[in-house]
Design a protein around this motif. Sequence first.
Motif, PDB file in Angstrom:
ATOM      1  N   ASP A  88       0.828  -1.205   0.000  1.00 41.54           N
ATOM      2  CA  ASP A  88       0.000   0.000   0.000  1.00 41.54           C
ATOM      3  C   ASP A  88       0.865   1.258   0.000  1.00 41.54           C
ATOM      4  O   ASP A  88       0.568   2.230  -0.706  1.00 41.54           O
ATOM      5  N   VAL A  89       1.932   1.262   0.798  1.00 40.85           N
ATOM      6  CA  VAL A  89       2.839   2.414   0.842  1.00 40.85           C
ATOM      7  C   VAL A  89       3.525   2.600  -0.501  1.00 40.85           C
ATOM      8  O   VAL A  89       3.620   3.712  -1.024  1.00 40.85           O
ATOM      9  N   VAL A  90       4.007   1.516  -1.079  1.00 38.03           N
ATOM     10  CA  VAL A  90       4.704   1.595  -2.359  1.00 38.03           C
ATOM     11  C   VAL A  90       3.769   2.112  -3.446  1.00 38.03           C
ATOM     12  O   VAL A  90       4.151   2.938  -4.282  1.00 38.03           O
ATOM     13  N   ARG A  91       2.536   1.642  -3.441  1.00 39.64           N
ATOM     14  CA  ARG A  91       1.569   2.078  -4.457  1.00 39.64           C
ATOM     15  C   ARG A  91       1.330   3.577  -4.364  1.00 39.64           C
ATOM     16  O   ARG A  91       1.197   4.273  -5.370  1.00 39.64           O
ATOM     17  N   HIS A  92       1.283   4.107  -3.146  1.00 39.09           N
ATOM     18  CA  HIS A  92       1.030   5.539  -2.958  1.00 39.09           C
ATOM     19  C   HIS A  92       2.156   6.393  -3.535  1.00 39.09           C
ATOM     20  O   HIS A  92       1.926   7.493  -4.023  1.00 39.09           O
ATOM     21  N   MET A  93       3.380   5.858  -3.503  1.00 37.27           N
ATOM     22  CA  MET A  93       4.556   6.613  -3.942  1.00 37.27           C
ATOM     23  C   MET A  93       4.876   6.440  -5.414  1.00 37.27           C
ATOM     24  O   MET A  93       5.486   7.318  -6.024  1.00 37.27           O
ATOM     25  N   SER A  94       4.510   5.306  -6.008  1.00 40.61           N
ATOM     26  CA  SER A  94       5.136   4.858  -7.247  1.00 40.61           C
ATOM     27  C   SER A  94       4.214   4.928  -8.452  1.00 40.61           C
ATOM     28  O   SER A  94       2.989   4.780  -8.341  1.00 40.61           O
ATOM     29  N   GLN A  95       4.830   5.115  -9.612  1.00 40.64           N
ATOM     30  CA  GLN A  95       4.118   4.968 -10.888  1.00 40.64           C
ATOM     31  C   GLN A  95       4.163   3.514 -11.361  1.00 40.64           C
ATOM     32  O   GLN A  95       3.221   3.030 -11.987  1.00 40.64           O
ATOM     33  N   ASN A  96       5.261   2.828 -11.072  1.00 39.24           N
ATOM     34  CA  ASN A  96       5.414   1.420 -11.438  1.00 39.24           C
ATOM     35  C   ASN A  96       5.944   0.647 -10.247  1.00 39.24           C
ATOM     36  O   ASN A  96       6.687   1.192  -9.420  1.00 39.24           O
ATOM     37  N   ILE A  97       5.575  -0.639 -10.179  1.00 45.80           N
ATOM     38  CA  ILE A  97       5.934  -1.479  -9.034  1.00 45.80           C
ATOM     39  C   ILE A  97       6.537  -2.783  -9.534  1.00 45.80           C
ATOM     40  O   ILE A  97       6.056  -3.376 -10.501  1.00 45.80           O
ATOM     41  N   GLY A  98       7.575  -3.245  -8.838  1.00 47.83           N
ATOM     42  CA  GLY A  98       8.124  -4.577  -9.041  1.00 47.83           C
ATOM     43  C   GLY A  98       8.017  -5.360  -7.745  1.00 47.83           C
ATOM     44  O   GLY A  98       8.371  -4.852  -6.669  1.00 47.83           O
ATOM     45  N   VAL A  99       7.493  -6.586  -7.820  1.00 47.67           N
ATOM     46  CA  VAL A  99       7.337  -7.440  -6.642  1.00 47.67           C
ATOM     47  C   VAL A  99       8.423  -8.511  -6.678  1.00 47.67           C
ATOM     48  O   VAL A  99       8.526  -9.261  -7.661  1.00 47.67           O
ATOM     49  N   LEU A 100       9.238  -8.572  -5.621  1.00 47.51           N
ATOM     50  CA  LEU A 100      10.374  -9.495  -5.557  1.00 47.51           C
ATOM     51  C   LEU A 100      10.075 -10.652  -4.618  1.00 47.51           C
ATOM     52  O   LEU A 100       9.496 -10.460  -3.535  1.00 47.51           O
ATOM     53  N   TYR A 101      10.513 -11.850  -5.024  1.00 49.93           N
ATOM     54  CA  TYR A 101      10.439 -13.014  -4.150  1.00 49.93           C
ATOM     55  C   TYR A 101      11.719 -13.818  -4.317  1.00 49.93           C
ATOM     56  O   TYR A 101      12.038 -14.269  -5.431  1.00 49.93           O
ATOM     57  N   LEU A 102      12.463 -13.968  -3.239  1.00 44.99           N
ATOM     58  CA  LEU A 102      13.738 -14.701  -3.253  1.00 44.99           C
ATOM     59  C   LEU A 102      14.621 -14.260  -4.424  1.00 44.99           C
ATOM     60  O   LEU A 102      15.180 -15.088  -5.144  1.00 44.99           O
ATOM     61  N   GLY A 103      14.727 -12.956  -4.612  1.00 43.27           N
ATOM     62  CA  GLY A 103      15.659 -12.409  -5.585  1.00 43.27           C
ATOM     63  C   GLY A 103      15.153 -12.283  -7.002  1.00 43.27           C
ATOM     64  O   GLY A 103      15.856 -11.752  -7.857  1.00 43.27           O
ATOM     65  N   ARG A 104      13.922 -12.736  -7.284  1.00 43.19           N
ATOM     66  CA  ARG A 104      13.377 -12.654  -8.646  1.00 43.19           C
ATOM     67  C   ARG A 104      12.140 -11.771  -8.679  1.00 43.19           C
ATOM     68  O   ARG A 104      11.345 -11.750  -7.730  1.00 43.19           O
ATOM     69  N   LEU A 105      11.968 -11.071  -9.786  1.00 46.12           N
ATOM     70  CA  LEU A 105      10.724 -10.337 -10.008  1.00 46.12           C
ATOM     71  C   LEU A 105       9.623 -11.327 -10.369  1.00 46.12           C
ATOM     72  O   LEU A 105       9.736 -12.064 -11.347  1.00 46.12           O
ATOM     73  N   VAL A 106       8.550 -11.334  -9.581  1.00 45.60           N
ATOM     74  CA  VAL A 106       7.427 -12.220  -9.894  1.00 45.60           C
ATOM     75  C   VAL A 106       6.248 -11.457 -10.480  1.00 45.60           C
ATOM     76  O   VAL A 106       5.347 -12.060 -11.073  1.00 45.60           O
ATOM     77  N   GLU A 107       6.245 -10.121 -10.304  1.00 44.62           N
ATOM     78  CA  GLU A 107       5.208  -9.299 -10.922  1.00 44.62           C
ATOM     79  C   GLU A 107       5.745  -7.882 -11.076  1.00 44.62           C
ATOM     80  O   GLU A 107       6.471  -7.382 -10.213  1.00 44.62           O
ATOM     81  N   VAL A 108       5.393  -7.239 -12.178  1.00 41.99           N
ATOM     82  CA  VAL A 108       5.847  -5.875 -12.435  1.00 41.99           C
ATOM     83  C   VAL A 108       4.824  -5.190 -13.325  1.00 41.99           C
ATOM     84  O   VAL A 108       4.198  -5.832 -14.186  1.00 41.99           O
ATOM     85  N   GLY A 109       4.622  -3.907 -13.098  1.00 42.62           N
ATOM     86  CA  GLY A 109       3.669  -3.186 -13.936  1.00 42.62           C
ATOM     87  C   GLY A 109       3.265  -1.875 -13.312  1.00 42.62           C
ATOM     88  O   GLY A 109       3.785  -1.468 -12.260  1.00 42.62           O
ATOM     89  N   PRO A 110       2.326  -1.161 -13.945  1.00 41.59           N
ATOM     90  CA  PRO A 110       1.816   0.091 -13.378  1.00 41.59           C
ATOM     91  C   PRO A 110       1.287  -0.118 -11.967  1.00 41.59           C
ATOM     92  O   PRO A 110       0.668  -1.150 -11.667  1.00 41.59           O
ATOM     93  N   ALA A 111       1.515   0.858 -11.093  1.00 39.55           N
ATOM     94  CA  ALA A 111       1.196   0.699  -9.675  1.00 39.55           C
ATOM     95  C   ALA A 111      -0.276   0.363  -9.449  1.00 39.55           C
ATOM     96  O   ALA A 111      -0.599  -0.532  -8.658  1.00 39.55           O
TER      97      ALA A 111
END
Length: 345
Positions: free
Chosen positions: A217-240
């Motif tokens: 929720d905090v990241v979404r408020h700040m960002s235009q785009n978001i990357g979600v990391l799990y154990l060092g890999r991006l598992v989801e990325v896109g517009p916030a």
Amino acid sequence: MNAHAPLLSVEHLSVDFRLRDGLFGSRTLSAVRDVSFTIERGSTFGLVGESGSGKSTIGRAILRLVQASSGRIVFDGQDVTAFGARTPLAFRRDVQVVFQDPISSLNPRQTIGATLGQAIDRHRPMQAPARDREIARLIDNVGLAAYQAGRYPHELSGGQRQRVAIARALAVQPRLIVCDEPVSALDVSTQAQVINLLMDLQREFGLSYLFIAHNLDVVRHMSQNIGVLYLGRLVEVGPADVVHERPSHPYTQMLMASTLVADPVAQAVRTRARRQTIRAELPSPLAPPPGCAFNTRCAFAQPQCRQRMPELQATGRGAQAACLRLDALPASAIAGDPAREEVTA
């Protein structure tokens, strides 16, 4: 440089650490694996994930505090990974950092004014009167009172110290600031104040941010785009808004479900989704599961999830997710308007 190109491009970045294993042996920890994203000029890219996901390691690789094992980091057309042993002073000026705990990064024996003056002297030397005016301007920019220039870090609150850390980053007139969990140690009301300050400064000075946090929720408020990391890999990325409102990957849904929100109805829906989604504990980064690393915790995992590493694929509206079963997953219980979900005790 090309003004239309991204300010920062991270291209297939991997970061490995060699760890001692007994007297003579060693093991490799793959902290970051094949991560790619861009940060446009004047925008914010948010990185979110649990502790140990590799978020801070990516930030430190961009800052050249750790060495990339493979891949490239390109800042305004320059390959940062090709700088060699010495980092150019101009890059240190252009790319600054705000850490989670400002008290550990501020000199306890220096006043706030002296701390800001030291940063100015290193990167923008000027005559004493102009320097004093610049210090006063910086303190005003971050919402502190003029008299606080003579205070020491221990005399300030946590939120005030974080404002000092932001002012110190601003003192050298950077273009990119790596914000590494800058609000996670603050209470909710102070978090909002610091986030709003960062957004105001971005609009005023055209700053770009890499914003690292574990709260979606905090990241979404700040960002235009978001990357979600799990154990060092991006598992989801896109517009916030897309990642936040319609999370496609089960791990992103888990993060959403475990985030506290002010609305009790929305929180009840998220808590129910959390019970349905979270399974097991975070695996060790030293021994990640085969195939999709999330398969040991995913309620939708199938045998093929343990055999093949998924690649990012389009999920619509500019987003991507790395899941072998995207087409078979049910709609997220936390997507859309939570007030419309039926809640039972």
